[in-house]
Design a protein around this motif. Structure first.
Motif, mmCIF file in Angstrom:
data_model
loop_
_atom_site.group_PDB
_atom_site.id
_atom_site.type_symbol
_atom_site.label_atom_id
_atom_site.label_comp_id
_atom_site.label_asym_id
_atom_site.label_seq_id
_atom_site.Cartn_x
_atom_site.Cartn_y
_atom_site.Cartn_z
ATOM 1 N N ALA A 1 36.067 41.166 39.130
ATOM 2 C CA ALA A 1 35.905 42.063 37.808
ATOM 3 C C ALA A 1 36.823 43.139 38.039
ATOM 4 O O ALA A 1 37.517 43.742 37.146
ATOM 5 C CB ALA A 1 34.467 42.058 37.350
ATOM 6 N N ASP A 2 36.523 43.919 39.121
ATOM 7 C CA ASP A 2 37.039 45.251 39.265
ATOM 8 C C ASP A 2 38.589 45.157 39.329
ATOM 9 O O ASP A 2 39.622 46.026 38.748
ATOM 10 C CB ASP A 2 36.674 45.900 40.764
ATOM 11 C CG ASP A 2 35.250 46.784 40.482
ATOM 12 O OD1 ASP A 2 35.036 46.941 39.167
ATOM 13 O OD2 ASP A 2 34.625 46.916 41.429
ATOM 14 N N VAL A 3 39.149 44.021 39.825
ATOM 15 C CA VAL A 3 40.548 43.806 40.205
ATOM 16 C C VAL A 3 41.214 43.803 38.554
ATOM 17 O O VAL A 3 42.157 44.283 38.273
ATOM 18 C CB VAL A 3 40.962 42.294 40.699
ATOM 19 C CG1 VAL A 3 42.474 42.229 40.885
ATOM 20 C CG2 VAL A 3 40.461 42.553 42.265
ATOM 21 N N LYS A 4 40.686 42.944 37.759
ATOM 22 C CA LYS A 4 40.963 42.962 36.349
ATOM 23 C C LYS A 4 40.997 44.125 35.790
ATOM 24 O O LYS A 4 42.009 44.443 34.980
ATOM 25 C CB LYS A 4 40.399 41.945 35.476
ATOM 26 C CG LYS A 4 40.442 40.411 36.137
ATOM 27 C CD LYS A 4 39.467 39.554 35.455
ATOM 28 C CE LYS A 4 39.479 38.009 36.201
ATOM 29 N NZ LYS A 4 38.441 37.220 35.411
ATOM 30 N N ALA A 5 39.777 44.877 35.788
ATOM 31 C CA ALA A 5 39.716 46.371 34.975
ATOM 32 C C ALA A 5 40.707 47.252 35.592
ATOM 33 O O ALA A 5 41.347 48.002 34.652
ATOM 34 C CB ALA A 5 38.389 46.700 35.318
ATOM 35 N N LEU A 6 40.887 47.352 36.716
ATOM 36 C CA LEU A 6 41.714 48.324 37.391
ATOM 37 C C LEU A 6 43.331 47.797 36.966
ATOM 38 O O LEU A 6 44.095 49.021 36.762
ATOM 39 C CB LEU A 6 41.755 48.332 38.964
ATOM 40 C CG LEU A 6 40.478 48.941 39.432
ATOM 41 C CD1 LEU A 6 40.410 48.611 41.010
ATOM 42 C CD2 LEU A 6 40.475 50.641 39.328
ATOM 43 N N ARG A 7 43.768 46.565 36.903
ATOM 44 C CA ARG A 7 44.937 46.343 36.510
ATOM 45 C C ARG A 7 45.291 46.810 34.978
ATOM 46 O O ARG A 7 46.279 47.196 34.646
ATOM 47 C CB ARG A 7 45.225 44.783 36.747
ATOM 48 C CG ARG A 7 45.688 44.387 38.028
ATOM 49 C CD ARG A 7 45.462 42.864 38.144
ATOM 50 N NE ARG A 7 45.864 42.302 39.618
ATOM 51 C CZ ARG A 7 45.785 40.991 39.946
ATOM 52 N NH1 ARG A 7 45.264 40.317 39.222
ATOM 53 N NH2 ARG A 7 45.930 40.914 41.299
ATOM 54 N N GLN A 8 44.062 46.896 34.066
ATOM 55 C CA GLN A 8 44.347 47.114 32.794
ATOM 56 C C GLN A 8 44.615 48.770 32.862
ATOM 57 O O GLN A 8 45.138 49.089 31.765
ATOM 58 C CB GLN A 8 42.842 46.861 32.047
ATOM 59 C CG GLN A 8 42.932 45.298 31.870
ATOM 60 C CD GLN A 8 41.546 44.866 31.044
ATOM 61 O OE1 GLN A 8 40.594 45.736 31.072
ATOM 62 N NE2 GLN A 8 41.544 43.877 30.576
ATOM 63 N N LEU A 9 44.061 49.288 33.867
ATOM 64 C CA LEU A 9 44.318 50.856 33.777
ATOM 65 C C LEU A 9 45.708 51.180 34.584
ATOM 66 O O LEU A 9 46.039 52.357 34.497
ATOM 67 C CB LEU A 9 43.524 51.509 34.766
ATOM 68 C CG LEU A 9 41.937 51.648 34.238
ATOM 69 C CD1 LEU A 9 41.130 52.093 35.182
ATOM 70 C CD2 LEU A 9 41.697 52.256 32.833
ATOM 71 N N GLY A 10 46.503 50.055 34.820
ATOM 72 C CA GLY A 10 48.021 50.259 35.276
ATOM 73 C C GLY A 10 48.230 50.396 36.587
ATOM 74 O O GLY A 10 49.125 50.986 37.089
ATOM 75 N N LEU A 11 47.080 50.186 37.353
ATOM 76 C CA LEU A 11 47.396 50.327 38.985
ATOM 77 C C LEU A 11 47.717 49.023 39.544
ATOM 78 O O LEU A 11 47.583 47.921 39.173
ATOM 79 C CB LEU A 11 45.653 50.570 39.394
ATOM 80 C CG LEU A 11 45.141 51.877 39.077
ATOM 81 C CD1 LEU A 11 43.746 51.994 39.539
ATOM 82 C CD2 LEU A 11 46.099 53.164 39.251
ATOM 83 N N ASP A 12 48.193 49.286 40.706
ATOM 84 C CA ASP A 12 48.794 48.031 41.571
ATOM 85 C C ASP A 12 47.753 47.569 42.515
ATOM 86 O O ASP A 12 47.433 48.041 43.483
ATOM 87 C CB ASP A 12 50.163 48.577 42.405
ATOM 88 C CG ASP A 12 50.519 47.648 43.366
ATOM 89 O OD1 ASP A 12 50.347 46.332 43.133
ATOM 90 O OD2 ASP A 12 51.057 48.007 44.221
ATOM 91 N N VAL A 13 46.933 46.601 41.998
ATOM 92 C CA VAL A 13 45.753 46.238 42.638
ATOM 93 C C VAL A 13 45.658 44.600 43.232
ATOM 94 O O VAL A 13 46.163 43.896 42.415
ATOM 95 C CB VAL A 13 44.358 46.539 41.712
ATOM 96 C CG1 VAL A 13 44.533 45.946 40.282
ATOM 97 C CG2 VAL A 13 43.183 46.250 42.372
ATOM 98 N N VAL A 14 45.235 44.241 44.175
ATOM 99 C CA VAL A 14 45.085 43.236 44.700
ATOM 100 C C VAL A 14 43.490 42.796 45.363
ATOM 101 O O VAL A 14 42.880 43.962 45.534
ATOM 102 C CB VAL A 14 46.129 42.830 45.754
ATOM 103 C CG1 VAL A 14 47.535 42.635 45.131
ATOM 104 C CG2 VAL A 14 46.052 43.694 46.978
#
Length: 489
Positions: free
Chosen positions: A49-62
């Protein structure tokens, strides 16, 4: 955490579905100012869930998780999240190894969160090892707030900072840690938009009136530099001081000097380094407001010594322009906290550095009998004429023990009176709150103060006096003809 794992508990069942960011991830976004270009690794990401939400903020997250995302890319990142992972591992050796692996993949900061001991009554299960084996065959090792910080420091070998209860930051280098601490005391300046040289100078004037000194070139946005690059520093200095309000500049300089002392006093807890190790903004404040770094450090040390003086602390509380002074403590609203004497700000910051300041709080309680701080949450302070207490988080600075109390399910919660006393006199809401207090005093509602501290007692006194509340207005209860008279208009 590489290779096949043999678990004694079903830890994959602790991963919950969630919409939006978890509390630790949300805290990290705010505190660490994560933005575009920041890489994030969610180590033990659960269902993602955090991965999806952080990607929506434009972060490069895996994300990577041994049960739910074992195929995720496990590679170093600027920020690594270890969210509620160390508390679900029943093997102490593996627990430390997991934390170490997360740290090895961290380039800038590691965010570690865990459940705390006050949550024990929410968990059904039996004692197992150094934790609890739950009825769902999952494991929970509950940390004390200070214990989590010590644990992360022991494994990573660096100084750590609690951000909130159960959330600890470990920084790769002192520069990043000091920048974070400086922002907690003096938030970064919000630069206004500049369209031409005139508006750019207005922006510099605004900075001068808020900071008490002119910004250095390295502190300015590129847009301002481009518009004012033709001016030599002496000319820019002359134009800015001609346009600025000298009283505002003087007050800002005093405030910035006190903020600098507060920062240096807190940094002594971690072993104060050379001036060159400090964030640029702090170095420039020292040059502007002190004769030397040595002088600033000496004054900060004296401030720390004053914190131990009961009589001095009590005088600071009685003389504070903000807050409600009682026989045991000073209570101050969070939006007035920056207006209390600097020794009291240091008092509150010491508690937050020890165990973390909760994300949700309204009023800080600073004891003058002993040393302890409580952060009290009254979420309806602005709208409820007598706001109800929802939770209290307390740290004893002598023992560093913390405790949490929730009143969310209570049918007779503590409540506040005289709301204006928790604020500064020039707060825009003070006149409205004071009018209500005056009306309640005239109606005799405060004649028995020992009865009105809780919801039930307050309601009985309202009934006894024939009054009720409509917003922040005290009204008489309807008579037989149904008329209602307001006493606060």
């Amino acid at each position: 955490m590489e290779g096949p794992l043999i678990w004694n508990s079903e830890r994959q069942r602790t991963a919950i579905g969630r919409v939006g960011l978890s509390a630790p991830a949300r805290q990290a976004v705010t505190d660490l100012q994560l933005g575009s270009g920041t890489s994030v690794l969610d180590y033990g990401c659960g269902r993602g869930a955090d991965v999806k939400a952080l990607r929506q903020l434009g972060l490069d997250v895996v994300g990577w998780d041994p049960a739910h995302h074992p195929g995720g890319h496990l590679k170093p990142a600027d920020i690594v999240l270890l969210t509620y992972v160390v508390n679900v591992i029943e093997d102490p050796t593996e627990r430390r190894g997991t934390l170490r692996n997360a740290w090895d993949n961290t380039r800038t900061a590691l965010v570690v969160s865990a459940r705390l001991r006050w949550e024990r009554n929410q968990i059904k299960g039996r004692e197992y090892g150094d934790g609890i084996l739950t009825s769902r065959n999952t494991f929970q090792h509950l940390f004390a707030a200070g214990e989590l910080r010590d644990y992360v420091e022991d494994v990573t070998g660096v100084r750590c900072v609690p951000s909130a209860p159960g959330i600890v930051y470990a920084f790769r280098d002192d520069e990043a840690r000091l920048r974070y601490l400086a922002r907690r005391i003096t938030p970064d300046v919000k630069w206004l938009t500049s369209e031409d040289a005139a508006t750019a100078i207005a922006v510099i004037v605004d900075y001068l009136e808020h900071r008490g000194r002119l910004p250095r070139l390295e502190e300015m946005p590129q847009q301002v530099i481009a518009l004012l690059g033709h001016l030599r520093p002496p000319e820019l200095n002359r134009l800015a001081h001609q346009a600025a309000d000298p009283l505002k500049v003087e007050e800002a300089a005093k405030r910035s000097a006190l903020d600098t002392l507060l920062f240096l006093a807190l940094e002594l807890f971690h072993g104060r380094g050379p001036a060159s190790s400090l964030p640029l903004s702090v170095q420039l404040d020292i040059r502007a407001f002190f004769t030397s770094y040595a002088e600033a450090c000496k004054r900060a040390d004296r401030l720390l010594l004053k914190l131990r003086d009961d009589a001095y602390v009590r005088r600071a509380m009685t003389g504070s322009v903000a807050g409600k002074f009682t026989p045991t403590a000073l209570y101050v609203h969070r939006r007035a906290l920056h207006r209390i004497p600097v020794v009291l700000r240091l008092y509150e910051h010491c508690a937050s550095i020890a165990v973390g300041r909760p994300a949700e709080w309204t009023v800080a309680k600073l004891r003058h009998q002993g040393r302890g701080v409580s952060w009290l949450d009254y979420p309806d302070f602005d709208t409820d004429p007598h706001p109800r207490l929802v939770s209290s988080y307390t740290v004893d600075l002598q023992t560093l023990k913390s405790s949490f109390l929730s009143y969310a399910d209570s049918h007779n919660r503590p409540l506040l009176h005289r709301k204006h006393e928790f604020l500064v006199p020039d707060d825009p809401d003070v006149p409205k709150y004071r009018r209500l207090t005056d009306a309640e005093e005239r109606a005799g509602l405060y004649e028995h103060p020992h009865l009105i501290g809780t919801e039930e007692g307050w309601e009985r006194e309202l009934y006894r006096c024939g009054r009720s509340l409509r917003g922040h207005r005290l009204i008489r209860r309807p008579d037989n003809q149904g008329s209602v008279d307001s006493e606060t208009d």
